[in-house]
Motif scaffolding. Structure first.
Motif, PDB file in Angstrom:
ATOM      1  N   UNK A 378       0.802  -1.232   0.000  1.00  0.00           N
ATOM      2  CA  UNK A 378       0.000   0.000   0.000  1.00  0.00           C
ATOM      3  C   UNK A 378       0.829   1.273   0.000  1.00  0.00           C
ATOM      4  N   UNK A 379       1.619   1.403  -1.028  1.00  0.00           N
ATOM      5  CA  UNK A 379       2.361   2.656  -1.200  1.00  0.00           C
ATOM      6  C   UNK A 379       1.667   3.460  -2.312  1.00  0.00           C
ATOM      7  N   UNK A 380       2.043   4.724  -2.419  1.00  0.00           N
ATOM      8  CA  UNK A 380       1.500   5.584  -3.479  1.00  0.00           C
ATOM      9  C   UNK A 380       2.576   5.826  -4.523  1.00  0.00           C
ATOM     10  N   UNK A 381       2.148   5.831  -5.765  1.00  0.00           N
ATOM     11  CA  UNK A 381       3.080   6.190  -6.836  1.00  0.00           C
ATOM     12  C   UNK A 381       2.603   7.507  -7.454  1.00  0.00           C
ATOM     13  N   UNK A 382       3.442   8.526  -7.355  1.00  0.00           N
ATOM     14  CA  UNK A 382       3.135   9.809  -7.991  1.00  0.00           C
ATOM     15  C   UNK A 382       3.957   9.944  -9.259  1.00  0.00           C
ATOM     16  N   UNK A 383       3.321  10.364 -10.338  1.00  0.00           N
ATOM     17  CA  UNK A 383       4.056  10.685 -11.556  1.00  0.00           C
ATOM     18  C   UNK A 383       3.833  12.169 -11.833  1.00  0.00           C
ATOM     19  N   UNK A 405      12.502   8.297  -9.467  1.00  0.00           N
ATOM     20  CA  UNK A 405      13.052   8.048 -10.792  1.00  0.00           C
ATOM     21  C   UNK A 405      12.828   9.285 -11.669  1.00  0.00           C
ATOM     22  N   UNK A 406      13.889   9.730 -12.306  1.00  0.00           N
ATOM     23  CA  UNK A 406      13.779  10.937 -13.130  1.00  0.00           C
ATOM     24  C   UNK A 406      14.056  10.572 -14.583  1.00  0.00           C
ATOM     25  N   UNK A 407      13.079  10.814 -15.450  1.00  0.00           N
ATOM     26  CA  UNK A 407      13.227  10.510 -16.881  1.00  0.00           C
ATOM     27  C   UNK A 407      12.909  11.776 -17.647  1.00  0.00           C
ATOM     28  N   UNK A 408      13.835  12.334 -18.335  1.00  0.00           N
ATOM     29  CA  UNK A 408      13.624  13.621 -19.013  1.00  0.00           C
ATOM     30  C   UNK A 408      12.776  14.534 -18.125  1.00  0.00           C
ATOM     31  N   UNK A 409      11.554  14.914 -18.588  1.00  0.00           N
ATOM     32  CA  UNK A 409      10.797  15.800 -17.697  1.00  0.00           C
ATOM     33  C   UNK A 409       9.705  15.065 -16.915  1.00  0.00           C
ATOM     34  N   UNK A 410       9.812  13.730 -16.846  1.00  0.00           N
ATOM     35  CA  UNK A 410       8.848  12.977 -16.034  1.00  0.00           C
ATOM     36  C   UNK A 410       9.542  12.452 -14.779  1.00  0.00           C
ATOM     37  N   UNK A 411       8.951  12.755 -13.642  1.00  0.00           N
ATOM     38  CA  UNK A 411       9.538  12.301 -12.379  1.00  0.00           C
ATOM     39  C   UNK A 411       8.528  11.385 -11.697  1.00  0.00           C
ATOM     40  N   UNK A 412       9.011  10.242 -11.192  1.00  0.00           N
ATOM     41  CA  UNK A 412       8.121   9.335 -10.467  1.00  0.00           C
ATOM     42  C   UNK A 412       8.636   9.144  -9.041  1.00  0.00           C
ATOM     43  N   UNK A 413       7.705   9.147  -8.112  1.00  0.00           N
ATOM     44  CA  UNK A 413       8.060   9.033  -6.701  1.00  0.00           C
ATOM     45  C   UNK A 413       7.176   7.993  -6.039  1.00  0.00           C
ATOM     46  N   UNK A 414       7.798   7.064  -5.340  1.00  0.00           N
ATOM     47  CA  UNK A 414       7.009   6.104  -4.555  1.00  0.00           C
ATOM     48  C   UNK A 414       7.073   6.580  -3.111  1.00  0.00           C
ATOM     49  N   UNK A 415       5.917   6.776  -2.508  1.00  0.00           N
ATOM     50  CA  UNK A 415       5.900   7.343  -1.157  1.00  0.00           C
ATOM     51  C   UNK A 415       5.040   6.502  -0.223  1.00  0.00           C
ATOM     52  N   UNK A 416       5.292   6.715   1.055  1.00  0.00           N
ATOM     53  CA  UNK A 416       4.497   6.008   2.074  1.00  0.00           C
ATOM     54  C   UNK A 416       3.766   7.057   2.882  1.00  0.00           C
TER      55      UNK A 416
END
Ligand code: ADP
Ligand code: ASP
Ligand code: MG
Length: 416
Positions: A378-383, A405-416
Motif C-alpha cells: 500500500x504505497x503511493x506512486x506519484x508521476x 526516478x527521473x526521466x527527461x521531464x517525467x519524475x516518479x516518486x514512490x511514497x508512504x
C-alpha cells in the motif's frame, strides 16, 4: 458522424438520464452514435453477484434483487405508466441473468464474470433508449455484441479489428441516433466478452475508428482533463488542448479520466477526442487532438494508489541480469500482475505492482525461491509530467520517499 460516450456517473439516477436527453436536444442528435455504460456503480454490484455465485450462493437472490430495485427506482421516475413495456423488458433481462446462473456449468471465473457483468450495460441502454423514444428523441438500440468481435480473453478481450470493422460499417445507419453499450463485445461462439474495467471510452474509440467518425466526445463529471485528479489535488487547472502523445502518456501513467486504450485508434485517424462536463455542458472542455504542445503547459500530477513496492536481491551474489529479469517478468505474467515502475542496479531490482487479481502473496512466495524479497504494501506512486523543482518539492513535502526516478521531464516518486 459523431460518437458520444456517457459513463456510469452521468446515468446514476433518473435525473442523469433526463440530463442526457437535454444534452442530445441542445447538441443535436441525428448523426450521433451514443455509447453508454452501466448506471452508477452497477458493474461493481454485478461483480459482487459473481463473487457470491462462486463463494456464498445463499446470498445470490438478495444480491441480484438489490440491483433490480436500484433500476426499478429509476424506471419508476422515468415512466409513470406502470404498464409500459420497459417493465417487462427489464424483468426479462433479470430473468436472463438468473437463468444463466442456474444453467451455467462452467467453473471459469472470467467467463462467468463476462456473462454476468454485461447486464449492467444491457439494462442501462434499454432504459435510456426507451425513455428517449418516449420523449420524442427517436433512436435505434443496437446490441454491440453483434458488432464488436473479440478473442475469448474474458475480462480483457482483444478486438478482432477486421471483422469488427466490417460489421460496424455495414450495420449502422449513420444519419440516425443509435444507442449502444460500452465495454462489451462477443467472441467467435457469441459468448459475451468485456474489454476491461472502465472500457466504455475504448468502445467509443473503436466505433469512431471503424466509422471514420468526425469526433468522439466523452461526457464526464469534471470540466475536462485537468492537470491532476481533483479528488486528490487542490487548485487543478483545465488542460484545453492536449497532443495525442501527451494524453497517451497521462492515461498510461494512470490519469483515470481516459481509459488508456482509447487514444491510439483515434490518433491513427486523427479523430479529435473531446472531454466535456455533463454538469456544465455549455463549456468547451478539453480537446485531445493533432496539436504540437500541451495548453497550458503546466506540471501534471498522477497518483496511483494501492501499489506494492517489491525489492529483490539475489541470494547467490549473481547479478540481476537478463536471466533473472526474464524470470521475474514471467512470474508477473503468470500471476496477472501489472507493474508500474521498475528500477534496477547490479544486485537489486525494485518494482511497484498492483494486486488486482489478488495474487500478490503467491507472487511473493514464488519470488522467494530465487531472491531475497522485501515488500512494502500500500504505497503511493506519484508521476509528474513536465516536472519543475517546485512541483517535485510539492509532492515530496511531508512524505517518506521510498524510490525516485527521473526521466527527461517525467519524475516518479514512490511514497508512504
Ligand atoms: P465515467 O466512468 O463516468 O466515464 P470516470 O469516473 O472514469 O468517468 O472519470 C471521471 C473521473 O476521473 C473524475 O471524476 C476524476 O475524479 C477522475 N480523474 C482522474 N484524473 C483526472 C484528470 N487528470 N482530470 C480530470 N479528472 C480526472
Ligand atoms: N461499466 C464498466 C465499468 O464500470 C465499463 C465502463 O463504465 O466504462 O467498468
Ligand atoms: Mg467509469
Amino acid at each position: 458522424m459523431h460518437i458520444y460516450k456517457f459513463g456510469g456517473a452521468s446515468v446514476k439516477d433518473a435525473n442523469g438520464v433526463k440530463n442526457i436527453a437535454n444534452i442530445l436536444k441542445s447538441e443535436g442528435y441525428n448523426n450521433k452514435l451514443t455509447v453508454i455504460s452501466a448506471m452508477g456503480k452497477t458493474t461493481n454490484a454485478l461483480e459482487e453477484v459473481v463473487r457470491v455465485y462462486f463463494e456464498e450462493n445463499t446470498l445470490l437472490i438478495d444480491t441480484i434483487s438489490k440491483i433490480k430495485e436500484f433500476h426499478y427506482k429509476i424506471i419508476k421516475e422515468l415512466f409513470s405508466n406502470e404498464k409500459h413495456t420497459i417493465y417487462w423488458k427489464i424483468d426479462e433481462l433479470f430473468s436472463e441473468l438468473s437463468s444463466f446462473l442456474e444453467r451455467n456449468k462452467s467453473p471459469k471465473h472470467s467467463f462467468v464474470y463476462d456473462q454476468v457483468v454485461c447486464f449492467g450495460e444491457l439494462i442501462s441502454t434499454t432504459i435510456i433508449s426507451h425513455y428517449l423514444n418516449d420523449i420524442g428523441i427517436k433512436n435505434t438500440w443496437l446490441d454491440i455484441r453483434n458488432l464488436i468481435k473479440t478473442d475469448s480473453n474474458y475480462r480483457d478481450a482483444n478486438i478482432l479489428w477486421e471483422e469488427t470493422s466490417e460489421n460496424i460499417k455495414h450495420s449502422i445507419n449513420q444519419s440516425l441516433l443509435n444507442i449502444t453499450q460500452g465495454f462489451l463485445g462477443s467472441d467467435a461462439n457469441f459468448f459475451t466478452t468485456t474489454l476491461g474495467r472502465e472500457g466504455s471510452d475504448y468502445s467509443a474509440a473503436i466505433l469512431a475508428y471503424c466509422l471514420n467518425a468526425e469526433s468522439v466526445t466523452i461526457w464526464k463529471d469534471v470540466s475536462g482533463v485537468l492537470n491532476a485528479d481533483p479528488r486528490y489535488f487542490d487548485n487543478t487547472e483545465l488542460l484545453t488542448k492536449i497532443p495525442y502523445q501527451e494524453a497517451i502518456e497521462l492515461a498510461f501513467y494512470g490519469a483515470s479520466v481516459i481509459h488508456p486504450k482509447t487514444l491510439q485508434p483515434l490518433q491513427e485517424k486523427k479523430i479529435p477526442l473531446y472531454v466535456r462536463s455533463f454538469i456544465t455542458p455549455n463549456e468547451k472542455g478539453s480537446a485531445v487532438c493533432d496539436v504540437n504542445s500541451l495548453e497550458p503547459k503546466v506540471p501534471c500530477f498522477i497518483l496511483k494508489q494501492n501499489q506494492h513496492l517489491i525489492s529483490l536481491s539475489s541470494l547467490d551474489f549473481s547479478f540481476i541480469e537478463e536471466e533473472n529479469i526474464s524470470y521475474i517478468f514471467k512470474l508477473l505474467s503468470k500471476y496477472q500482475t501489472k507493474m508500474s515502475i521498475i528500477q534496477n542496479s547490479a544486485i537489486s531490482f525494485s518494482l511497484c505492482v498492483d494486486n488486482k487479481y489478488k495474487n500478490l502473496s503467491k507472487l511473493l512466495e514464488s519470488l522467494k525461491e530465487k531472491f531475497r524479497v522485501e515488500c512494502i504494501e500500500h504505497v503511493n506512486l506519484y508521476t509528474i509530467r513536465h516536472a519543475t523543482p517546485r512541483s517535485i518539492s510539492y509532492i515530496e513535502k511531508d512524505k517518506e520517499i521510498l524510490l525516485k526516478q527521473v526521466l527527461q521531464d517525467t519524475v516518479q516518486l514512490v511514497t508512504k
